[in-house]
Enzyme design. Structure first.
Site, PDB file in Angstrom:
ATOM      1  N   ASP A   1      42.396  40.817  36.954  1.00 58.29           N
ATOM      2  CA  ASP A   1      43.658  40.529  37.320  1.00 58.29           C
ATOM      3  C   ASP A   1      43.825  39.139  37.354  1.00 58.29           C
ATOM      4  O   ASP A   1      44.525  38.307  38.301  1.00 58.29           O
ATOM      5  CB  ASP A   1      43.958  41.245  38.559  1.00 58.29           C
ATOM      6  CG  ASP A   1      42.909  41.125  39.616  1.00 58.29           C
ATOM      7  OD1 ASP A   1      41.798  40.167  39.350  1.00 58.29           O
ATOM      8  OD2 ASP A   1      43.143  41.542  40.743  1.00 58.29           O
TER       9      ASP A   1
ATOM     10  N   SER B   1      36.772  40.923  48.509  1.00 59.33           N
ATOM     11  CA  SER B   1      37.352  41.882  47.486  1.00 59.33           C
ATOM     12  C   SER B   1      36.308  42.372  46.298  1.00 59.33           C
ATOM     13  O   SER B   1      36.861  43.231  45.637  1.00 59.33           O
ATOM     14  CB  SER B   1      38.474  41.260  47.183  1.00 59.33           C
ATOM     15  OG  SER B   1      38.112  39.871  46.418  1.00 59.33           O
TER      16      SER B   1
ATOM     17  N   HIS C   1      39.657  39.209  40.059  1.00 55.99           N
ATOM     18  CA  HIS C   1      38.554  39.928  39.967  1.00 55.99           C
ATOM     19  C   HIS C   1      38.204  40.611  38.627  1.00 55.99           C
ATOM     20  O   HIS C   1      38.962  40.480  37.622  1.00 55.99           O
ATOM     21  CB  HIS C   1      39.263  41.406  40.572  1.00 55.99           C
ATOM     22  CG  HIS C   1      39.774  40.706  42.318  1.00 55.99           C
ATOM     23  ND1 HIS C   1      41.100  40.710  42.308  1.00 55.99           N
ATOM     24  CD2 HIS C   1      38.904  40.366  43.211  1.00 55.99           C
ATOM     25  CE1 HIS C   1      41.147  40.021  43.580  1.00 55.99           C
ATOM     26  NE2 HIS C   1      39.919  39.887  44.487  1.00 55.99           N
TER      27      HIS C   1
END
Ligand SMILES: *[C@@H]1O[C@H](CO)[C@@H](O)[C@H](O)[C@H]1NC(C)=O
Ligand SMILES: *[C@@H]1O[C@H](CO)[C@@H](O)[C@H](O)[C@H]1NC(C)=O
Length: 393
Positions: free
Chosen positions: A364, A56, A367
């Site tokens: 978040d 990610s 991340h």
């Protein structure tokens, strides 16, 4: 960015006799400095294409397109709000490190590989392809299962799967060996960050540090294996990032929320055992890459030091513009010390977003914000945080 800043202060100095003019200029210069944060990077790198593998931290849409999870939170606002004005599948409010590297190379943003599946092979990957998938691990599902870990992985699109995608795509990029050599001479291969999730899954499932530490050699072996395979496929310039200081990650800080003050680093309030795990991973990775340089002397293999670059803003937040918070998530359910409780996640009903994400490092919980990624990317592009730093090829 630096050059531009200097130029505007120079202008100010020259006109210092005219008070009005100075005030006006100051306003102009000030608004310019603010907007500089969202400007694209000036092209300073010399790559014609970029191929990226990872999770990610660098996924620009594959996970969202894959549909592995139905309507995931990362596919909803406020993801993407700072730059794209829509959720692109990037796990941030805006651009990622790979986007800044693409900008600095004068390339378009690297399209996610799975976009070709959705659009019936109409995507042009000549200037690069992104194989990274959010949630991806270096090791296979079976590897974790053998170790008694019964969590479900978010995705099975591991590093090996991503390598397979590259091999499948390759014949459309170049045909003969000399043609491929010519083509890959100006390609950058980014292998990672990958492996962070190999630790995140067990740690978030309440496995011990020892369990996570014991995984390190297997994670490094996998990264070495895929990096070697890419060199054998023709890659000559590679950048292999290490892990971030995960002891400063909101979601992990929340999970390990501990009353033992001595386990926290007094400089930054990050959790030392977690940062030691990241350091162990990074040390082994650097050793592995040194061995690969011996084995493949023709290849330029860089280590990208995400850890030290990010540590700059964790140690001195305000110096780098992070006046909001570096440990607390910008977007989340509002609960807990770090705004990172798993009950309500960013993008879900009931979550809120901080007013100015560019003053936060954590987006978040898991991340980072575009501002944090920009900081790290700037360090890589300048060559300061790549070793060796033969960036400007
Ligand atoms: C990953 O693979 C395992 C084992 O084959 C399977 O049980 C699981 O559903 C898969 N997960 C996803 C997200 O595809
Ligand atoms: C990577 O590992 C696989 C499976 O163990 C092995 O067959 C392959 O030769 C390795 N590749 C390289 C380049 O080391």
């Amino acid at each position: 960015m630096k050059q531009r800043k200097q130029k505007s202060t120079f202008k100010l100095k020259k006109k210092k006799n005219h008070r009005m003019r100075i005030n006006m200029l100051f306003i102009v210069a000030f608004s310019f400095l603010v907007s500089v944060r969202s400007l694209p990077m000036k092209p300073t790198l010399n790559y014609d294409s970029i191929f990226n593998f990872g999770d990610s931290l660098s996924d620009t849409g594959n996970f969202l397109i894959s549909g592995d999870v139905d309507s995931p939170n990362i596919g909803r606002p406020p993801y993407g709000q700072t730059f794209f004005n829509r959720s692109t599948g990037r796990c941030s409010d805006g651009r990622l490190i790979i986007d800044f590297i693409a900008e600095a190379s004068g390339l378009p943003y690297i399209p996610p590989y799975l976009q070709s599946v959705r659009t019936n092979n109409s995507v042009d990957f000549k200037r690069g392809a992104n194989f990274a998938v959010a949630g991806a691990t270096a090791n296979e599902f079976s590897f974790f299962k053998e170790r008694g870990l019964s969590v479900t992985l978010l995705t099975n699109k591991t590093l090996d799967i991503q390598l397979g995608w590259f091999k499948k795509l390759k014949p459309s990029l170049c045909k003969t060996k000399p043609e491929c050599e010519q083509y890959f001479r100006k390609s950058l291969f980014l292998v990672g960050e990958i492996g962070g999730n190999d630790y995140n899954y067990p740690l978030l499932a309440f496995r011990s540090f020892k369990h996570a530490m014991d995984l390190v050699p297997f994670v490094i072996n996998k990264i070495m294996n895929v990096t070697s395979a890419l060199i054998e496929e023709g890659a000559v310039t590679l950048m292999v990032p290490g892990n971030l200081p995960i002891g400063c990650s909101a979601v992990l800080l929340e999970r390990f929320n501990d009353n033992s003050g001595w386990l926290y680093d007094s400089r930054n309030q990050c959790y030392k055992p977690l940062n030691n795990l990241a350091k162990l991973h990074n040390d082994k990775l650097k050793k592995g890459l040194a061995a690969l340089r011996e084995k493949y002397p023709h290849a330029k293999i860089m280590y990208a030091d995400y850890y030290s670059s990010a540590m700059q803003f964790f140690n001195s937040p305000s110096k780098y513009g992070f006046t909001g918070s570096v440990l607390k998530a910008c977007c989340g359910g509002g609960d807990g010390r770090y705004n990172a409780k798993p009950s309500v996640r960013c993008g879900e009903k009931g979550s809120t977003t901080c007013e100015n994400p560019s003053t936060y490092a954590n987006w978040d919980g898991i991340h980072l914000t575009e501002a944090a990624y920009r900081h790290i990317a700037t360090g890589l592009i300048s060559g300061r945080f790549t070793m060796p730093s033969y960036n400007n090829n």
